[in-house]
Write a protein that holds these residues in place. Sequence first.
Motif, PDB file in Angstrom:
ATOM      1  N   TYR A 167      10.670  74.624  16.020  1.00 16.25           N
ATOM      2  CA  TYR A 167      12.272  74.358  16.157  1.00 16.25           C
ATOM      3  C   TYR A 167      12.762  73.365  17.228  1.00 16.25           C
ATOM      4  N   GLY A 168      11.734  72.313  17.371  1.00 15.93           N
ATOM      5  CA  GLY A 168      12.045  71.174  18.179  1.00 15.93           C
ATOM      6  C   GLY A 168      10.673  70.777  18.755  1.00 15.93           C
ATOM      7  N   THR A 169      11.099  69.428  19.567  1.00 17.16           N
ATOM      8  CA  THR A 169       9.865  69.066  20.539  1.00 17.16           C
ATOM      9  C   THR A 169      10.510  69.321  21.832  1.00 17.16           C
ATOM     10  N   TYR A 170       9.714  69.872  22.585  1.00 14.29           N
ATOM     11  CA  TYR A 170      10.061  70.347  23.945  1.00 14.29           C
ATOM     12  C   TYR A 170       8.972  69.951  24.747  1.00 14.29           C
ATOM     13  N   THR A 171       9.302  69.558  26.063  1.00 15.56           N
ATOM     14  CA  THR A 171       8.270  69.782  27.120  1.00 15.56           C
ATOM     15  C   THR A 171       8.236  71.048  27.675  1.00 15.56           C
ATOM     16  N   ASN A 172       7.299  71.491  28.324  1.00 17.17           N
ATOM     17  CA  ASN A 172       7.228  73.055  28.970  1.00 17.17           C
ATOM     18  C   ASN A 172       8.479  73.132  29.727  1.00 17.17           C
ATOM     19  N   LEU A 173       8.701  72.267  30.425  1.00 17.95           N
ATOM     20  CA  LEU A 173      10.152  72.461  31.172  1.00 17.95           C
ATOM     21  C   LEU A 173      11.335  72.736  30.528  1.00 17.95           C
ATOM     22  N   GLU A 174      11.424  72.200  29.141  1.00 15.89           N
ATOM     23  CA  GLU A 174      12.395  72.448  28.378  1.00 15.89           C
ATOM     24  C   GLU A 174      12.421  73.622  27.651  1.00 15.89           C
ATOM     25  N   LEU A 175      11.151  74.030  27.393  1.00 14.47           N
ATOM     26  CA  LEU A 175      10.865  75.535  26.822  1.00 14.47           C
ATOM     27  C   LEU A 175      11.140  76.259  27.703  1.00 14.47           C
ATOM     28  N   LEU A 176      10.998  76.213  29.030  1.00 18.59           N
ATOM     29  CA  LEU A 176      11.310  77.317  29.882  1.00 18.59           C
ATOM     30  C   LEU A 176      12.681  77.273  30.184  1.00 18.59           C
ATOM     31  N   TRP A 212       8.297  84.304  38.858  1.00 14.14           N
ATOM     32  CA  TRP A 212       7.555  83.565  39.767  1.00 14.14           C
ATOM     33  C   TRP A 212       6.169  83.244  39.261  1.00 14.14           C
ATOM     34  N   LYS A 213       5.662  84.091  38.146  1.00 13.37           N
ATOM     35  CA  LYS A 213       4.158  83.614  37.488  1.00 13.37           C
ATOM     36  C   LYS A 213       4.709  82.438  36.708  1.00 13.37           C
ATOM     37  N   LEU A 214       5.568  82.619  35.910  1.00 13.92           N
ATOM     38  CA  LEU A 214       6.078  81.405  35.021  1.00 13.92           C
ATOM     39  C   LEU A 214       6.252  80.367  35.768  1.00 13.92           C
ATOM     40  N   ALA A 215       6.830  80.158  36.864  1.00 18.11           N
ATOM     41  CA  ALA A 215       6.925  78.969  37.600  1.00 18.11           C
ATOM     42  C   ALA A 215       5.665  78.391  38.171  1.00 18.11           C
ATOM     43  N   ILE A 216       4.612  79.331  38.592  1.00 23.11           N
ATOM     44  CA  ILE A 216       3.465  78.838  39.250  1.00 23.11           C
ATOM     45  C   ILE A 216       2.544  78.320  37.855  1.00 23.11           C
ATOM     46  N   ARG A 217       2.681  78.964  36.878  1.00 21.63           N
ATOM     47  CA  ARG A 217       1.851  78.414  35.718  1.00 21.63           C
ATOM     48  C   ARG A 217       2.689  77.097  35.210  1.00 21.63           C
ATOM     49  N   TRP A 218       3.696  77.058  35.277  1.00 27.00           N
ATOM     50  CA  TRP A 218       4.408  75.548  34.723  1.00 27.00           C
ATOM     51  C   TRP A 218       4.077  74.667  35.627  1.00 27.00           C
ATOM     52  N   ARG A 219       3.935  75.020  37.167  1.00 28.12           N
ATOM     53  CA  ARG A 219       3.733  73.799  38.153  1.00 28.12           C
ATOM     54  C   ARG A 219       2.311  73.540  37.946  1.00 28.12           C
ATOM     55  N   VAL A 220       1.422  74.431  37.763  1.00 23.47           N
ATOM     56  CA  VAL A 220      -0.174  74.176  37.638  1.00 23.47           C
ATOM     57  C   VAL A 220      -0.343  73.132  36.323  1.00 23.47           C
ATOM     58  N   LYS A 221       0.174  73.466  35.212  1.00 20.20           N
ATOM     59  CA  LYS A 221       0.138  72.470  34.112  1.00 20.20           C
ATOM     60  C   LYS A 221       0.697  71.138  34.349  1.00 20.20           C
ATOM     61  N   TYR A 222       1.639  70.871  35.397  1.00 22.66           N
ATOM     62  CA  TYR A 222       2.305  69.800  35.726  1.00 22.66           C
ATOM     63  C   TYR A 222       1.137  68.974  36.713  1.00 22.66           C
ATOM     64  N   GLN A 250      12.609  77.497  43.707  1.00 21.75           N
ATOM     65  CA  GLN A 250      11.969  76.617  44.672  1.00 21.75           C
ATOM     66  C   GLN A 250      10.346  76.938  44.357  1.00 21.75           C
ATOM     67  N   ALA A 251       9.909  77.850  43.717  1.00 19.72           N
ATOM     68  CA  ALA A 251       8.615  78.181  43.282  1.00 19.72           C
ATOM     69  C   ALA A 251       8.235  77.024  42.239  1.00 19.72           C
ATOM     70  N   LEU A 252       9.056  76.314  41.590  1.00 17.81           N
ATOM     71  CA  LEU A 252       8.977  75.268  40.747  1.00 17.81           C
ATOM     72  C   LEU A 252       8.382  74.112  41.315  1.00 17.81           C
ATOM     73  N   GLN A 253       8.624  74.042  42.546  1.00 16.58           N
ATOM     74  CA  GLN A 253       8.102  73.183  43.723  1.00 16.58           C
ATOM     75  C   GLN A 253       8.576  71.442  43.547  1.00 16.58           C
ATOM     76  N   LEU A 254       8.441  71.074  42.090  1.00 16.23           N
ATOM     77  CA  LEU A 254       8.762  69.736  41.561  1.00 16.23           C
ATOM     78  C   LEU A 254      10.210  69.396  41.670  1.00 16.23           C
ATOM     79  N   ASP A 255      10.786  68.380  42.227  1.00 12.80           N
ATOM     80  CA  ASP A 255      12.079  67.998  42.330  1.00 12.80           C
ATOM     81  C   ASP A 255      12.704  67.902  41.002  1.00 12.80           C
ATOM     82  N   ASP A 256      12.302  67.549  39.909  1.00 12.73           N
ATOM     83  CA  ASP A 256      12.951  67.267  38.625  1.00 12.73           C
ATOM     84  C   ASP A 256      13.113  68.888  38.174  1.00 12.73           C
TER      85      ASP A 256
END
Length: 514
Positions: free
Chosen positions: A318-327, A485-495, A179-185
Amino acid sequence: MYASLLLANVGIHGCPREGFGLVVPAGGTTEMGEAVKLENFMEWATALGISDSPFINVDEDGLQGPNHPQPSSCLGKSLSISNFPNAGGRGLCAVRDLQKGQLILRVPKSALMTSQTLILNDHRLSISVPKCSLSSTQILTVALLNEVAKGKRSWWHPYLTQFPSNYDILSSFDQFEIQALQLDDATWAAEKALEKAKMEWKSATTIMEELKFKPHYMSFKAWIWASASISSRTMHIPWDAAGCFCPVGDLFNYAAPGEEQVLIGDFTAADTGARLDGEQSDAQSLRLTDGVFEEESAAYCFYARRNYRKGEQVLLSYGTYTNLELLEHYGFILDENPNDKSYIPLPPDLHSLCSWPGDSLYIQQNGKPSFALLSAMRLWTTPTHLQKSVRHLAYSGSPVSTVNEIIVMEWLVKECRLVLKSLTSIEEDKSLLSVMDKEFESAMEAKSALLGLTDETYAFLKNNGLLNDEIIDLPRKAIRSLDKWKLAIRWRVKYKMMLCDCISYCTRVINDLP
């Protein structure tokens, strides 16, 4: 320049910050113990013929030839192990200037850990696996856990001690962290990854029972660890879809592929592991500058993807990834990821007006709408009776008209703002991160710093039992949750930053129109 990484407890491909959780007792090991394990691993790897010398000559079995005595170490000619605190943790460093396309590491086939090698050397596995109906990845997961359970009796033990004790891939997230990721996707991707892991684990319990796994190795926690090891560490091989573990080769940290990456159809050579056909000169000029299994030399070969100066970290794409895919697959995100993208809700009828696939309609890392999104939006905002006459303009990437361009940009600004309005602000997230980045020494310190800040911080404390004043030491579970949790927050900040940049981009376009 390589992109810097935002990491939690563990780095990428062989960057452990704690002891191997399924082998050493809880509490980890000392730095001296880790140094000894690394030294043992390097001796083991050297004996197998792994080498960073571009001039090495080996026998067919992958061992040193009679005229080429075994070197004192498998590294030192091109690479060395070094620590990069702000760029992935432990990785490989150039010990001399390296040229793009130059061979920098060779790992013989005999040194690769695959399902096949694990099964052939274990009588019980060789009997049980053919009777089960599991995917190649599930088979490798079971085989890996079976090998880990052997402890020091395993021939692979020196290598297994180099595996991280934890991974932060999405399937390891609990409901709070999701839930800390916040975005539905993102929450949907995490829930899907977790559900998939549970289904694969449950369907593999029969063979694990038949192999008489101890409860510790049959647990879902152990399954997540093993499957995460496969997801984040294996490399492509043509004979097994699950891939292989590549000792020393998995010490390379990640670099996002740029425009220099050679494309083959819809896939990069790095994704397929394929060699290019054609004349030798063409193959040489287009050869993958990363890592690939080469049948002719029966080895996994790694090439410099660009020129490196002595002392620089040598990276692997080793491939082309979005941050969500890397996570999802690797458990980290990039601070600057040129392949990152964000999606916003689009009109339901937009897809029927164009042939662009849905995943091509996104906002780029720099905030600019993708070519396909702009083309589709320009056509969608055109009156129905005029769409046929302007379709060629929209599909060529040209604005249809000044008025149309303003409508498109204003619509994108409005939608980005609506998404941002439903989420916490970037300022709130950064303020929270500044508190969380302090190393909490005790449960009381964490409670004191987080209690009363936001509903989210209260939920974290409650989820990890930290509201109880009797808890003194910060539980290991809470530490792991804090990292994710910190990873989730950092991901959503980038988004969110991509959406803010899109608003700025669209506003500039409107202001610059005549």
